[in-house]
Design a protein around this motif. Structure first.
Motif, PDB file in Angstrom:
ATOM      1  N   ILE A 156       3.344 -13.901  41.191  1.00 56.78           N
ATOM      2  CA  ILE A 156       2.172 -14.782  41.257  1.00 56.78           C
ATOM      3  C   ILE A 156       1.939 -15.439  39.901  1.00 56.78           C
ATOM      4  O   ILE A 156       1.699 -16.644  39.813  1.00 56.78           O
ATOM      5  CB  ILE A 156       0.923 -14.005  41.717  1.00 56.78           C
ATOM      6  N   ALA A 157       2.016 -14.657  38.835  1.00 57.55           N
ATOM      7  CA  ALA A 157       1.797 -15.201  37.492  1.00 57.55           C
ATOM      8  C   ALA A 157       2.859 -16.225  37.124  1.00 57.55           C
ATOM      9  O   ALA A 157       2.561 -17.235  36.482  1.00 57.55           O
ATOM     10  CB  ALA A 157       1.775 -14.071  36.466  1.00 57.55           C
ATOM     11  N   SER A 158       4.097 -15.992  37.537  1.00 51.50           N
ATOM     12  CA  SER A 158       5.187 -16.904  37.166  1.00 51.50           C
ATOM     13  C   SER A 158       4.995 -18.297  37.742  1.00 51.50           C
ATOM     14  O   SER A 158       5.517 -19.272  37.194  1.00 51.50           O
ATOM     15  CB  SER A 158       6.534 -16.334  37.591  1.00 51.50           C
ATOM     16  N   ALA A 174       3.751  -4.447  40.873  1.00 52.52           N
ATOM     17  CA  ALA A 174       3.921  -5.124  39.581  1.00 52.52           C
ATOM     18  C   ALA A 174       4.772  -6.383  39.749  1.00 52.52           C
ATOM     19  O   ALA A 174       4.499  -7.421  39.131  1.00 52.52           O
ATOM     20  CB  ALA A 174       4.552  -4.176  38.563  1.00 52.52           C
ATOM     21  N   SER A 175       5.779  -6.313  40.607  1.00 50.80           N
ATOM     22  CA  SER A 175       6.614  -7.495  40.859  1.00 50.80           C
ATOM     23  C   SER A 175       5.826  -8.593  41.557  1.00 50.80           C
ATOM     24  O   SER A 175       6.021  -9.782  41.280  1.00 50.80           O
ATOM     25  CB  SER A 175       7.833  -7.112  41.711  1.00 50.80           C
ATOM     26  N   ILE A 176       4.943  -8.207  42.455  1.00 55.11           N
ATOM     27  CA  ILE A 176       4.101  -9.200  43.131  1.00 55.11           C
ATOM     28  C   ILE A 176       3.197  -9.902  42.125  1.00 55.11           C
ATOM     29  O   ILE A 176       3.068 -11.131  42.133  1.00 55.11           O
ATOM     30  CB  ILE A 176       3.289  -8.544  44.264  1.00 55.11           C
ATOM     31  N   ARG A 234       9.420 -19.457  33.791  1.00 61.22           N
ATOM     32  CA  ARG A 234       8.913 -18.623  34.894  1.00 61.22           C
ATOM     33  C   ARG A 234       9.410 -17.179  34.799  1.00 61.22           C
ATOM     34  O   ARG A 234       8.663 -16.254  35.080  1.00 61.22           O
ATOM     35  CB  ARG A 234       9.308 -19.226  36.236  1.00 61.22           C
ATOM     36  N   LEU A 235      10.656 -16.999  34.385  1.00 62.54           N
ATOM     37  CA  LEU A 235      11.200 -15.645  34.271  1.00 62.54           C
ATOM     38  C   LEU A 235      10.439 -14.836  33.226  1.00 62.54           C
ATOM     39  O   LEU A 235      10.112 -13.671  33.448  1.00 62.54           O
ATOM     40  CB  LEU A 235      12.691 -15.684  33.931  1.00 62.54           C
ATOM     41  N   LEU A 236      10.138 -15.458  32.094  1.00 57.81           N
ATOM     42  CA  LEU A 236       9.383 -14.762  31.055  1.00 57.81           C
ATOM     43  C   LEU A 236       7.988 -14.387  31.553  1.00 57.81           C
ATOM     44  O   LEU A 236       7.522 -13.269  31.323  1.00 57.81           O
ATOM     45  CB  LEU A 236       9.281 -15.629  29.795  1.00 57.81           C
ATOM     46  N   GLY A 237       7.329 -15.308  32.252  1.00 63.47           N
ATOM     47  CA  GLY A 237       6.016 -15.003  32.834  1.00 63.47           C
ATOM     48  C   GLY A 237       6.090 -13.844  33.800  1.00 63.47           C
ATOM     49  O   GLY A 237       5.243 -12.938  33.798  1.00 63.47           O
ATOM     50  N   PHE A 238       7.131 -13.845  34.653  1.00 62.85           N
ATOM     51  CA  PHE A 238       7.327 -12.757  35.602  1.00 62.85           C
ATOM     52  C   PHE A 238       7.497 -11.421  34.877  1.00 62.85           C
ATOM     53  O   PHE A 238       6.838 -10.431  35.212  1.00 62.85           O
ATOM     54  CB  PHE A 238       8.552 -13.034  36.485  1.00 62.85           C
ATOM     55  N   VAL A 239       8.376 -11.389  33.891  1.00 60.20           N
ATOM     56  CA  VAL A 239       8.680 -10.146  33.178  1.00 60.20           C
ATOM     57  C   VAL A 239       7.443  -9.616  32.442  1.00 60.20           C
ATOM     58  O   VAL A 239       7.125  -8.427  32.516  1.00 60.20           O
ATOM     59  CB  VAL A 239       9.863 -10.346  32.205  1.00 60.20           C
ATOM     60  N   ILE A 240       6.750 -10.502  31.740  1.00 55.49           N
ATOM     61  CA  ILE A 240       5.592 -10.060  30.949  1.00 55.49           C
ATOM     62  C   ILE A 240       4.494  -9.504  31.843  1.00 55.49           C
ATOM     63  O   ILE A 240       3.973  -8.411  31.600  1.00 55.49           O
ATOM     64  CB  ILE A 240       5.068 -11.207  30.070  1.00 55.49           C
ATOM     65  N   PHE A 241       4.135 -10.223  32.903  1.00 55.96           N
ATOM     66  CA  PHE A 241       3.046  -9.755  33.758  1.00 55.96           C
ATOM     67  C   PHE A 241       3.454  -8.534  34.570  1.00 55.96           C
ATOM     68  O   PHE A 241       2.625  -7.641  34.802  1.00 55.96           O
ATOM     69  CB  PHE A 241       2.535 -10.889  34.650  1.00 55.96           C
TER      70      PHE A 241
END
Length: 145
Positions: A34-36, A28-30, A43-50
Protein backbone atom coordinates in the motif's frame (compact mmCIF):
# COMPACT_ATOMS: atom_id res chain seq x y z
CA UNK A 1 -1.98 -2.50 27.64
CA UNK A 2 -0.76 -3.76 31.00
CA UNK A 3 0.38 -7.26 31.72
CA UNK A 4 -2.51 -9.40 32.85
CA UNK A 5 -0.53 -12.53 33.58
CA UNK A 6 0.86 -14.35 36.54
CA UNK A 7 2.81 -17.27 35.06
CA UNK A 8 3.43 -19.16 31.87
CA UNK A 9 1.31 -22.18 31.09
CA UNK A 10 3.64 -24.09 28.79
CA UNK A 11 5.10 -24.19 25.31
CA UNK A 12 3.16 -23.46 22.15
CA UNK A 13 3.15 -25.94 19.27
CA UNK A 14 5.38 -25.18 16.28
CA UNK A 15 2.30 -24.42 14.16
CA UNK A 16 1.43 -21.47 16.43
CA UNK A 17 4.87 -19.93 15.90
CA UNK A 18 4.68 -20.54 12.15
CA UNK A 19 1.21 -18.95 11.95
CA UNK A 20 2.49 -16.00 13.93
CA UNK A 21 5.42 -15.44 11.57
CA UNK A 22 3.40 -15.99 8.39
CA UNK A 23 0.69 -13.58 9.53
CA UNK A 24 3.31 -10.95 10.39
CA UNK A 25 5.04 -11.26 7.04
CA UNK A 26 1.76 -11.12 5.10
CA UNK A 27 0.44 -8.07 6.99
CA UNK A 28 3.77 -6.23 6.79
CA UNK A 29 3.89 -6.96 3.05
CA UNK A 30 0.38 -5.60 2.62
CA UNK A 31 1.34 -2.38 4.40
CA UNK A 32 4.50 -2.17 2.29
CA UNK A 33 2.51 -2.70 -0.91
CA UNK A 34 0.00 0.00 0.00
CA UNK A 35 2.79 2.42 0.91
CA UNK A 36 4.71 1.69 -2.29
CA UNK A 37 1.78 3.01 -4.33
CA UNK A 38 2.55 6.49 -2.99
CA UNK A 39 6.30 6.37 -3.75
CA UNK A 40 6.69 6.96 -7.49
CA UNK A 41 10.47 7.50 -7.34
CA UNK A 42 11.33 4.09 -5.89
CA UNK A 43 8.40 1.78 -5.19
CA UNK A 44 10.63 -1.10 -4.09
CA UNK A 45 12.36 1.06 -1.49
CA UNK A 46 8.98 2.25 -0.17
CA UNK A 47 7.80 -1.36 0.03
CA UNK A 48 10.92 -2.54 1.88
CA UNK A 49 11.01 0.35 4.36
CA UNK A 50 7.33 0.19 5.34
CA UNK A 51 7.32 -3.60 5.48
CA UNK A 52 10.39 -3.60 7.72
CA UNK A 53 9.04 -0.84 9.96
CA UNK A 54 5.71 -2.59 10.56
CA UNK A 55 7.00 -6.16 10.79
CA UNK A 56 7.86 -5.94 14.50
CA UNK A 57 4.38 -4.79 15.43
CA UNK A 58 2.81 -7.55 13.37
CA UNK A 59 5.15 -10.16 14.88
CA UNK A 60 3.96 -9.04 18.32
CA UNK A 61 0.33 -9.22 17.19
CA UNK A 62 0.90 -12.70 15.79
CA UNK A 63 2.46 -13.81 19.06
CA UNK A 64 -0.53 -12.48 21.02
CA UNK A 65 -3.05 -14.12 18.68
CA UNK A 66 -1.41 -17.52 18.16
CA UNK A 67 1.32 -18.20 20.74
CA UNK A 68 0.25 -16.50 23.96
CA UNK A 69 -2.82 -18.69 24.45
CA UNK A 70 -0.42 -21.60 25.00
CA UNK A 71 2.33 -19.80 26.90
CA UNK A 72 0.56 -17.27 29.12
CA UNK A 73 -2.04 -17.84 31.78
CA UNK A 74 -4.35 -14.89 32.39
CA UNK A 75 -4.65 -13.30 35.80
CA UNK A 76 -8.30 -13.44 36.81
CA UNK A 77 -7.87 -10.36 39.03
CA UNK A 78 -5.78 -8.15 36.77
CA UNK A 79 -8.04 -5.15 37.38
CA UNK A 80 -7.11 -5.23 41.05
CA UNK A 81 -3.36 -4.90 40.42
CA UNK A 82 -1.63 -1.70 41.45
CA UNK A 83 -0.08 -1.51 37.98
CA UNK A 84 -3.56 -1.38 36.49
CA UNK A 85 -4.43 1.59 38.70
CA UNK A 86 -1.18 3.34 37.71
CA UNK A 87 -2.02 2.69 34.06
CA UNK A 88 -5.56 4.11 34.47
CA UNK A 89 -4.25 7.24 36.19
CA UNK A 90 -1.56 7.77 33.57
CA UNK A 91 -3.84 7.28 30.57
CA UNK A 92 -6.61 9.53 31.86
CA UNK A 93 -4.11 12.25 32.73
CA UNK A 94 -2.36 11.95 29.37
CA UNK A 95 -5.72 12.20 27.61
CA UNK A 96 -6.45 15.48 29.42
CA UNK A 97 -2.97 16.74 28.52
CA UNK A 98 -3.58 16.00 24.85
CA UNK A 99 -7.02 17.64 24.80
CA UNK A 100 -5.71 20.74 26.59
CA UNK A 101 -2.60 21.05 24.43
CA UNK A 102 -4.56 20.48 21.20
CA UNK A 103 -7.06 23.15 22.21
CA UNK A 104 -4.37 25.69 23.04
CA UNK A 105 -2.46 24.86 19.84
CA UNK A 106 -5.61 25.17 17.74
CA UNK A 107 -6.33 28.56 19.30
CA UNK A 108 -2.77 29.74 18.67
CA UNK A 109 -2.79 28.52 15.07
CA UNK A 110 -6.17 30.15 14.45
CA UNK A 111 -5.05 33.50 15.81
CA UNK A 112 -1.69 33.52 14.04
CA UNK A 113 -3.01 31.86 10.84
CA UNK A 114 0.16 29.77 10.83
CA UNK A 115 0.07 26.71 8.55
CA UNK A 116 1.45 23.47 9.98
CA UNK A 117 1.61 20.11 8.17
CA UNK A 118 -0.58 17.29 9.38
CA UNK A 119 2.44 15.03 9.74
CA UNK A 120 4.16 17.49 12.08
CA UNK A 121 1.02 17.87 14.18
CA UNK A 122 0.50 14.11 14.50
CA UNK A 123 4.16 13.53 15.40
CA UNK A 124 3.96 16.20 18.10
CA UNK A 125 0.68 14.82 19.49
CA UNK A 126 2.01 11.27 19.57
CA UNK A 127 5.22 12.41 21.26
CA UNK A 128 3.22 14.39 23.81
CA UNK A 129 0.95 11.42 24.50
CA UNK A 130 3.87 9.03 25.05
CA UNK A 131 5.83 11.47 27.21
CA UNK A 132 2.79 12.42 29.28
CA UNK A 133 1.82 8.79 29.83
CA UNK A 134 5.38 7.79 30.73
CA UNK A 135 5.85 10.62 33.21
CA UNK A 136 2.44 10.13 34.80
CA UNK A 137 2.93 6.37 35.13
CA UNK A 138 6.36 6.90 36.70
CA UNK A 139 4.92 9.52 39.10
CA UNK A 140 2.05 7.26 40.14
CA UNK A 141 4.47 4.40 40.70
CA UNK A 142 6.81 6.55 42.82
CA UNK A 143 3.90 7.98 44.82
CA UNK A 144 2.59 4.52 45.73
CA UNK A 145 5.94 2.90 46.53
Amino acid sequence: MMATTTRTAGKAPLSAYVLSIVMALVLASIVGAIASVFYDENRLLGFVIFSACTAGTFFALGWVLFVSKYTVEEDAHAEDNIEHRWYDKATSGAFHDIITTAGIALFALSVTRLEVSGTAVLILLLTLAMASFGLRFWAAKRRDS
